[in-house]
Design an enzyme around this catalytic site. Structure first.
Site, PDB file in Angstrom:
ATOM      1  N   GLN A   1     -11.485   7.349  -4.764  1.00  0.00           N
ATOM      2  CA  GLN A   1     -11.992   7.802  -3.470  1.00  0.00           C
ATOM      3  C   GLN A   1     -13.403   8.395  -3.683  1.00  0.00           C
ATOM      4  O   GLN A   1     -14.056   8.068  -4.658  1.00  0.00           O
ATOM      5  CB  GLN A   1     -11.033   8.822  -2.841  1.00  0.00           C
ATOM      6  CG  GLN A   1      -9.728   8.195  -2.316  1.00  0.00           C
ATOM      7  CD  GLN A   1      -9.924   7.329  -1.063  1.00  0.00           C
ATOM      8  OE1 GLN A   1     -10.973   7.353  -0.419  1.00  0.00           O
ATOM      9  NE2 GLN A   1      -8.907   6.524  -0.741  1.00  0.00           N
TER      10      GLN A   1
ATOM     11  N   GLY B   1       0.964   3.754   2.186  1.00  0.00           N
ATOM     12  CA  GLY B   1       1.199   4.374   3.478  1.00  0.00           C
ATOM     13  C   GLY B   1       0.140   5.401   3.843  1.00  0.00           C
ATOM     14  O   GLY B   1       0.090   5.862   4.984  1.00  0.00           O
ATOM     15  N   GLY B   2      -0.690   5.762   2.880  1.00  0.00           N
ATOM     16  CA  GLY B   2      -1.710   6.775   3.123  1.00  0.00           C
ATOM     17  C   GLY B   2      -2.595   6.419   4.310  1.00  0.00           C
ATOM     18  O   GLY B   2      -2.744   7.209   5.248  1.00  0.00           O
ATOM     19  N   TYR B   3      -3.122   5.222   4.296  1.00  0.00           N
ATOM     20  CA  TYR B   3      -4.052   4.822   5.348  1.00  0.00           C
ATOM     21  C   TYR B   3      -3.409   4.871   6.737  1.00  0.00           C
ATOM     22  O   TYR B   3      -3.987   5.419   7.677  1.00  0.00           O
ATOM     23  CB  TYR B   3      -4.595   3.420   5.050  1.00  0.00           C
ATOM     24  CG  TYR B   3      -5.600   2.954   6.058  1.00  0.00           C
ATOM     25  CD1 TYR B   3      -6.907   3.447   6.034  1.00  0.00           C
ATOM     26  CD2 TYR B   3      -5.258   2.045   7.051  1.00  0.00           C
ATOM     27  CE1 TYR B   3      -7.846   3.028   6.974  1.00  0.00           C
ATOM     28  CE2 TYR B   3      -6.181   1.624   7.993  1.00  0.00           C
ATOM     29  CZ  TYR B   3      -7.469   2.119   7.944  1.00  0.00           C
ATOM     30  OH  TYR B   3      -8.387   1.715   8.874  1.00  0.00           O
TER      31      TYR B   3
ATOM     32  N   ASP C   1      -7.838  -7.375   0.601  1.00  0.00           N
ATOM     33  CA  ASP C   1      -6.882  -7.564   1.693  1.00  0.00           C
ATOM     34  C   ASP C   1      -7.562  -7.104   2.956  1.00  0.00           C
ATOM     35  O   ASP C   1      -8.441  -6.226   2.918  1.00  0.00           O
ATOM     36  CB  ASP C   1      -5.610  -6.727   1.486  1.00  0.00           C
ATOM     37  CG  ASP C   1      -5.809  -5.288   1.922  1.00  0.00           C
ATOM     38  OD1 ASP C   1      -6.448  -4.534   1.155  1.00  0.00           O
ATOM     39  OD2 ASP C   1      -5.381  -4.915   3.040  1.00  0.00           O
TER      40      ASP C   1
ATOM     41  N   GLY D   1     -11.030   3.939   0.681  1.00  0.00           N
ATOM     42  CA  GLY D   1     -11.965   4.735   1.473  1.00  0.00           C
ATOM     43  C   GLY D   1     -13.252   4.017   1.835  1.00  0.00           C
ATOM     44  O   GLY D   1     -14.207   4.638   2.301  1.00  0.00           O
TER      45      GLY D   1
ATOM     46  N   ASP E   1       0.869  -1.178   0.000  1.00  0.00           N
ATOM     47  CA  ASP E   1       0.000   0.000   0.000  1.00  0.00           C
ATOM     48  C   ASP E   1       0.909   1.232   0.000  1.00  0.00           C
ATOM     49  O   ASP E   1       2.142   1.108   0.070  1.00  0.00           O
ATOM     50  CB  ASP E   1      -0.959  -0.019   1.191  1.00  0.00           C
ATOM     51  CG  ASP E   1      -0.234   0.103   2.516  1.00  0.00           C
ATOM     52  OD1 ASP E   1       1.007   0.289   2.527  1.00  0.00           O
ATOM     53  OD2 ASP E   1      -0.892   0.012   3.556  1.00  0.00           O
TER      54      ASP E   1
ATOM     55  N   HIS F   1      -5.493 -21.102  10.621  1.00  0.00           N
ATOM     56  CA  HIS F   1      -6.860 -21.484  10.273  1.00  0.00           C
ATOM     57  C   HIS F   1      -7.568 -20.366   9.497  1.00  0.00           C
ATOM     58  O   HIS F   1      -8.140 -20.602   8.434  1.00  0.00           O
ATOM     59  CB  HIS F   1      -7.699 -21.838  11.502  1.00  0.00           C
ATOM     60  CG  HIS F   1      -9.157 -21.820  11.162  1.00  0.00           C
ATOM     61  ND1 HIS F   1      -9.772 -22.852  10.487  1.00  0.00           N
ATOM     62  CD2 HIS F   1     -10.094 -20.843  11.276  1.00  0.00           C
ATOM     63  CE1 HIS F   1     -11.024 -22.520  10.220  1.00  0.00           C
ATOM     64  NE2 HIS F   1     -11.250 -21.306  10.702  1.00  0.00           N
TER      65      HIS F   1
ATOM     66  N   ASP G   1      -2.745   8.362  -1.658  1.00  0.00           N
ATOM     67  CA  ASP G   1      -4.074   8.977  -1.649  1.00  0.00           C
ATOM     68  C   ASP G   1      -4.398   9.486  -0.254  1.00  0.00           C
ATOM     69  O   ASP G   1      -3.671   9.219   0.698  1.00  0.00           O
ATOM     70  CB  ASP G   1      -5.133   7.952  -2.081  1.00  0.00           C
ATOM     71  CG  ASP G   1      -5.213   6.768  -1.121  1.00  0.00           C
ATOM     72  OD1 ASP G   1      -4.222   6.520  -0.382  1.00  0.00           O
ATOM     73  OD2 ASP G   1      -6.247   6.080  -1.105  1.00  0.00           O
TER      74      ASP G   1
END
Lengths: 376, 376
Positions: free
Chosen positions: B194, B94-96, B271, B221, B92, B340, B146
């Site tokens: 977004q 890194g925005g989140y 993910d 988003g 990703d 599991h 983003d």
């Protein structure tokens, strides 16, 4: 239980043997990984079997008695079935944990009253009920209930305690004789030599223990803080007295060097939390010495965790990656280090056995033991 | 990177495809386990490959940038070599994490200044440097930088933020064009739609993103607290606009039911930390619903962890044993539950793919989705 001696080293008391239990054979000398509450910390049973080739693992009666408790284990059909491990197991008697972990323990001739370290509940262990508890847990090898004296320990206390341990042993053996296995396989009970670091007490205790002609014999009360030389001296002295035709188990030992020295003095079985506990702190045992993987020097060492290692983690991962995982406190760091360390310990005793079989144990031991405690 | 559509469901927008990267193929729809700092928590790479059959895993740029840092990863030859995973990876942008984890972040047109959640050090992420950082980390698929808006988000902020994300995208694409891969394989950059939960913004954003004809497209988003129905509506609307011939990635989603609904609407990639995070809290996903293994009811349930499970842990261990491990906070409990859950997620998308290929996806989904959120 059966024990066959395959070979004795011509230049020392080291021996190679084979223990047969109803859950399979154990080639000695052997190291037994510690599975405190029914799990060798961070290691899957499949890894123990297939990657590490553990032949026997240990459970702690004190911990298992408190959690999950006897009902759960009994309904499962015994500890092996409960945890999914179809090979030999050994349980200690809970003596050591009662002294080291529990609160407000009170020792009397009858037994020990103690409070759980988890919830403070009060419990009572006696030679009789600990024997029955171990019947229910169901390990192949169970241990007599003893008092493990601390180090240092004054002579009078050590002597009194040793005599009580001997009296407790008789009660354990009586209860063991009176009772039947709970499951459809046999169990063996090993008595424990005590006597602190006093030669006369150790001799006396070893003679008393030997007189019972048990299926195996243990040496307790060592590796509790005394100098290694004291431990070796006591081990040597006790092994001289304990019968040759039965396996000898040095409890709670130890470092790789301690184990090789113990083997040289005639010990067949070892257990210790060190390889897993140290792994969780980032310490790795190797033939060349000890790696503290958290050290800066491994930061960009992209070589395998241990090129001489026998498990998949030694080759699948690099030192730099393992260091990163330990520094970021990722579970996988402890997992890799634990598989490595237990794998190393099993490879250590396997190699020791090969050297005994080929008659070169002492030379080999003298050569490798120097490196084992290097700090890399 | 190449994407081939193998089959489209006649009754929905579900599709089965295949992504080809220089590190191998990925059959879609696919779930990507999250390996935050270079480890899918508690799971060995060997288990991911051989037992779970993960085809691609994800790394987090924010975390990897802070630890171990770019130097270590670059010297290793990229993230895959560093962690010992020779299959596809995605990072990703890194925005989140900048928005959810760091302290004192300040967003400007130029980029984001933030303080590390670990040591408070100050850093700056821009579309350009995040693109280069992801070049150095070296995943096969990298993401545009983003702003991920929270939920709820007022219309004006969502609109302004979306436009900035679009401007940032152009800067990412320019930097991506200007730069070369750091290692000897290709990378693809996915832009991110977004627009919060506003239909007109989502449409506008999807059209803007589609216009760049990237090798794959993502929907960001969502799964940030909005009702599932909102997420499904936005996904449907965006998938109608994003090109059919490129893979679509719904970021951070979700529960097993969310994933099946996403697949039905035309999503190819997912993910989420849920399967590993919930595993560490004792929650197990199964075809029959969710098990909280810590509940009393599993105390003496000696049946396998999941009789319908596809991994070894499902059959090697019992529910009662797993409960005991979780209650005693043993590492192995989290390890078993994680293998599991990730195994279940991979089996979920594999089965979904089979149902798409055989033309029965919608009926199958409608049947199974009801059970997935049962509490057992």
């Amino acid at each position: 239980m059966d024990f066959t001696l395959n070979k004795t080293d011509p230049k020392s008391n080291a021996r190679a043997g084979e223990i047969t239990t109803d859950h399979g054979k154990i080639q000695t000398p052997i190291f037994m990984p510690v599975g405190t509450v029914g799990s060798v910390k961070t290691i899957h049973q499949r890894e123990l079997k297939e990657d590490i080739e553990s032949q026997i693992i240990l459970g702690n009666t004190y911990h298992l008695f408190l959690r999950p408790g006897l009902d759960i284990i009994k309904q499962a059909g015994g500890l092996q079935k409960f945890i999914g491990w179809n090979k030999p197991m050994l349980t200690d008697s809970g003596g050591y944990q009662v002294y080291s972990l529990s609160n407000q323990r009170k020792i009397t001739e009858e037994g020990v009253t103690f409070k759980s370290h988890i919830d403070g509940t009060r419990h009572f262990f006696s030679p009789e009920n600990v024997t029955l508890i171990q019947r229910t847990i169901g390990a192949d090898i169970i241990m007599a209930f003893d008092e493990c004296t601390p180090y240092p320990c004054d002579y009078d206390y050590a002597k009194k305690s040793m005599h009580m341990t001997h009296r407790w042993l008789k009660r354990c053996l009586d209860e063991f004789q009176r009772s039947e296995p709970v499951y459809d396989y046999n169990q063996a009970l090993f008595p424990i030599v005590q006597g602190s670091t006093y030669e006369d007490l150790r001799k006396q205790s070893a003679e008393e223990i030997a007189s019972h002609e048990a299926e195996g014999n243990a040496i307790g009360g060592l590796s509790v803080g005394e100098p290694a030389e004291e431990m070796y001296k006591m081990t040597e002295l006790v092994c001289d007295i304990l019968p040759k035709e039965k396996p000898r188990y040095l409890m709670g030992v130890g470092t790789p060097a301690n184990i090789l020295e113990g083997i040289e003095r005639g010990v067949d079985m070892f257990d210790c939390v060190m390889p897993t506990r140290n792994a969780r702190h980032g310490l790795l045992f190797t033939w060349d010495g000890i790696i503290n993987i958290k050290n800066e020097k491994w930061k960009n060492d992209y070589t395998p965790v241990d090129p001489a290692g026998t498990t998949y983690v030694d080759h699948d991962y690099s030192k730099a990656y393992l260091r990163h995982l330990m520094k970021t406190k990722e579970y996988l760091g402890a997992q890799i280090a634990s598989v490595h360390n237990i794998g190393f310990y099993l490879n250590l005793v396997k190699t020791a056995r090969e050297k005994i079989m080929s008659g070169e144990y002492s030379e080999w031991k003298n050569k490798v033991v120097k490196n084992l405690e290097n700090r890399l």
